[in-house]
Design an enzyme around this catalytic site. Structure first.
Site, PDB file in Angstrom:
ATOM      1  N   TYR A   1      -2.619  -0.892  10.212  1.00 19.38           N
ATOM      2  CA  TYR A   1      -2.534  -1.110   8.763  1.00 19.38           C
ATOM      3  C   TYR A   1      -1.170  -0.652   8.247  1.00 19.38           C
ATOM      4  O   TYR A   1      -0.506  -1.346   7.470  1.00 19.38           O
ATOM      5  CB  TYR A   1      -3.673  -0.332   8.099  1.00 19.38           C
ATOM      6  CG  TYR A   1      -3.855  -0.566   6.622  1.00 19.38           C
ATOM      7  CD1 TYR A   1      -4.638  -1.617   6.150  1.00 19.38           C
ATOM      8  CD2 TYR A   1      -3.267   0.289   5.682  1.00 19.38           C
ATOM      9  CE1 TYR A   1      -4.832  -1.817   4.788  1.00 19.38           C
ATOM     10  CE2 TYR A   1      -3.454   0.101   4.325  1.00 19.38           C
ATOM     11  CZ  TYR A   1      -4.237  -0.956   3.875  1.00 19.38           C
ATOM     12  OH  TYR A   1      -4.424  -1.143   2.525  1.00 19.38           O
TER      13      TYR A   1
ATOM     14  N   SER B   1       0.867  -1.184   0.000  1.00 21.54           N
ATOM     15  CA  SER B   1       0.000   0.000   0.000  1.00 21.54           C
ATOM     16  C   SER B   1       0.897   1.225   0.000  1.00 21.54           C
ATOM     17  O   SER B   1       2.098   1.135   0.291  1.00 21.54           O
ATOM     18  CB  SER B   1      -0.851  -0.020   1.279  1.00 21.54           C
ATOM     19  OG  SER B   1      -1.434   1.240   1.525  1.00 21.54           O
TER      20      SER B   1
HETATM   21  N1  LIG Z   1      -8.604  -0.217  -2.044  1.00 28.34           N
HETATM   22  C1  LIG Z   1      -7.477   0.448  -1.922  1.00 28.34           C
HETATM   23  O1  LIG Z   1      -7.433   1.662  -2.165  1.00 28.34           O
HETATM   24  C2  LIG Z   1      -6.214  -0.223  -1.496  1.00 28.34           C
HETATM   25  C3  LIG Z   1      -5.043   0.540  -1.480  1.00 28.34           C
HETATM   26  C4  LIG Z   1      -3.862  -0.046  -1.099  1.00 28.34           C
HETATM   27  C5  LIG Z   1      -3.846  -1.392  -0.755  1.00 28.34           C
HETATM   28  N2  LIG Z   1      -4.998  -2.114  -0.774  1.00 28.34           N
HETATM   29  C6  LIG Z   1      -4.897  -3.512  -0.395  1.00 28.34           C
HETATM   30  O2  LIG Z   1      -5.442  -4.325  -1.425  1.00 28.34           O
HETATM   31  C7  LIG Z   1      -5.997  -5.494  -0.852  1.00 28.34           C
HETATM   32  C8  LIG Z   1      -7.440  -5.639  -1.300  1.00 28.34           C
HETATM   33  O3  LIG Z   1      -8.164  -4.509  -0.863  1.00 28.34           O
HETATM   34  P1  LIG Z   1      -9.657  -4.199  -1.340  1.00 28.34           P
HETATM   35  O4  LIG Z   1      -9.782  -2.725  -1.351  1.00 28.34           O
HETATM   36  O5  LIG Z   1      -9.995  -4.992  -2.537  1.00 28.34           O
HETATM   37  O6  LIG Z   1     -10.464  -4.736  -0.059  1.00 28.34           O
HETATM   38  P2  LIG Z   1     -11.906  -5.385   0.029  1.00 28.34           P
HETATM   39  O7  LIG Z   1     -12.323  -5.189   1.449  1.00 28.34           O
HETATM   40  O8  LIG Z   1     -12.818  -4.915  -1.047  1.00 28.34           O
HETATM   41  O9  LIG Z   1     -11.612  -6.949  -0.238  1.00 28.34           O
HETATM   42  C9  LIG Z   1     -10.836  -7.709   0.655  1.00 28.34           C
HETATM   43  C10 LIG Z   1     -11.044  -9.194   0.367  1.00 28.34           C
HETATM   44  O10 LIG Z   1     -10.267  -9.923   1.336  1.00 28.34           O
HETATM   45  C11 LIG Z   1     -11.095 -10.919   1.931  1.00 28.34           C
HETATM   46  N3  LIG Z   1     -10.663 -11.189   3.309  1.00 28.34           N
HETATM   47  C12 LIG Z   1     -10.638 -10.313   4.340  1.00 28.34           C
HETATM   48  N4  LIG Z   1     -10.221 -10.938   5.464  1.00 28.34           N
HETATM   49  C13 LIG Z   1      -9.956 -12.227   5.130  1.00 28.34           C
HETATM   50  C14 LIG Z   1      -9.499 -13.366   5.857  1.00 28.34           C
HETATM   51  N5  LIG Z   1      -9.263 -13.317   7.172  1.00 28.34           N
HETATM   52  N6  LIG Z   1      -9.338 -14.524   5.191  1.00 28.34           N
HETATM   53  C15 LIG Z   1      -9.620 -14.612   3.867  1.00 28.34           C
HETATM   54  N7  LIG Z   1     -10.067 -13.575   3.134  1.00 28.34           N
HETATM   55  C16 LIG Z   1     -10.226 -12.391   3.754  1.00 28.34           C
HETATM   56  C17 LIG Z   1     -12.502 -10.325   1.891  1.00 28.34           C
HETATM   57  O11 LIG Z   1     -13.515 -11.312   2.030  1.00 28.34           O
HETATM   58  C18 LIG Z   1     -12.507  -9.629   0.532  1.00 28.34           C
HETATM   59  O12 LIG Z   1     -12.871 -10.507  -0.504  1.00 28.34           O
HETATM   60  C19 LIG Z   1      -5.817  -5.365   0.657  1.00 28.34           C
HETATM   61  O13 LIG Z   1      -4.629  -6.005   1.068  1.00 28.34           O
HETATM   62  C20 LIG Z   1      -5.684  -3.875   0.845  1.00 28.34           C
HETATM   63  O14 LIG Z   1      -4.992  -3.545   2.019  1.00 28.34           O
HETATM   64  C21 LIG Z   1      -6.181  -1.565  -1.127  1.00 28.34           C
END
Ligand SMILES: NC(=O)c1ccc[n+]([C@@H]2O[C@H](COP(=O)([O-])OP(=O)(O)OC[C@H]3O[C@@H](n4cnc5c(N)ncnc54)[C@H](O)[C@@H]3O)[C@@H](O)[C@H]2O)c1
Length: 252
Positions: free
Chosen positions: A157, A144
């Site tokens: 985080y 991130s």
């Molecule tokens: N959205 C953003 O702007 C952003 C930015 C930087 C990094 N990220 C990273 O990208 C990744 C995905 O983020 P996102 O925005 O798609 O999030 P999201 O919340 O839309 O999706 C997260 C997914 O992870 C699954 N999950 C959560 N906890 C779990 C567990 N204990 N076991 C198995 N599955 C689990 C959820 O069911 C979901 O399908 C994350 O690591 C997040 O930190 C996101």
């Protein structure tokens, strides 16, 4: 004959948290390049599976809570027995918890560190052992911008994402000579469920938009190219690196 260095035909890829959001986009882009997809997620999404199969590859979901570390051996054995070779691992699943640091509850600290850091390391370890035996593999850990910056009200985080970027270099130092590439993608501000609180906060939303040179939130599909690149032979000499995909945020 010319070969396509981005071709993933016949490769088997695990995408954690692949049911929705960025994980779904990573799975779709890998599928579009030819990879079979295994989603490991606490929630199953049949619509996602259907959309991925439409690329002409196989897709299955394994319902699994990545905080259940004692079940990792069973998870690895069942996947490896079925697929024989695992070529790509995308550690994408993550959670977010927001509280002012003075009030940050220990339970939320533990949850975020377990899913966003400990699970990522132990999935790398579990599938890394298998990839080392194979003599090849691509591991992509989702970091991130919070691997570079502190953020507000998200200390757990930030700690987890900074550590993921750090230990990915450690793994890369140990495993690059064994044919395993370990790299990270650091997404910027991407419009997914995780960021609904930020998008709904008028002030934070305006501040974020003003700082992004591209002038818009990222879409999950903006991340796909980086994932295909890091999963493919095109990146065979790239190790321990983090690709930032952020519409220019870090350049400000
Ligand atoms: N959205 C953003 O702007 C952003 C930015 C930087 C990094 N990220 C990273 O990208 C990744 C995905 O983020 P996102 O925005 O798609 O999030 P999201 O919340 O839309 O999706 C997260 C997914 O992870 C699954 N999950 C959560 N906890 C779990 C567990 N204990 N076991 C198995 N599955 C689990 C959820 O069911 C979901 O399908 C994350 O690591 C997040 O930190 C996101």
């Amino acid at each position: 004959m010319k070969s396509n260095p981005f071709d993933l035909s016949g490769k088997n890829a695990i995408v954690t948290g692949g049911s929705r959001g960025l994980g779904k986009a990573f799975a779709e882009s890998l599928a579009n390049a030819g990879a079979n997809i295994i989603i490991v997620d606490v929630d199953r999404n049949e619509q996602t599976e259907k959309e991925i199969k439409a690329y002409g590859v196989s897709c299955e979901s394994i319902t699994f809570d990545l905080a259940n570390f004692e079940q990792y051996d069973d998870l690895v054995n069942s996947i490896v027995n079925k697929y024989q070779h695992i070529d790509i691992l995308v550690n994408n699943a993550g959670v977010q918890r927001r509280h002012p640091s003075v009030d940050f509850p220990k339970s939320d600290w533990d949850l975020v560190l377990n899913v966003n850091l400990n699970a990522v390391f132990f999935m790398c370890q579990a599938f890394g052992r298998h990839m080392i035996k194979q003599g090849q593999g691509k591991i992509i850990n989702i970091a991130s911008l919070l691997a570079f910056q502190g953020g507000f009200t998200i200390p757990a985080y930030t700690a987890a994402k900074s550590a993921v970027m750090g230990f990915s270099k450690s793994l890369s130092n140990e495993w690059a000579s064994k044919g395993i590439n370990v790299n990270c993608i650091a997404p910027g501000y991407i419009a997914t469920e995780m960021n609904i609180p930020l998008m709904n906060d008028e002030t934070r939303n305006r501040q974020i938009m003003e700082r992004i040179p591209a002038g818009r939130w990222g879409q999950p599909s903006d991340l796909g190219g980086a994932a295909v690149f890091l999963a493919s032979p095109a990146s065979d000499y790239i190790d321990g690196h983090t690709i930032v995909v952020d519409g220019g945020w870090m350049g400000r």
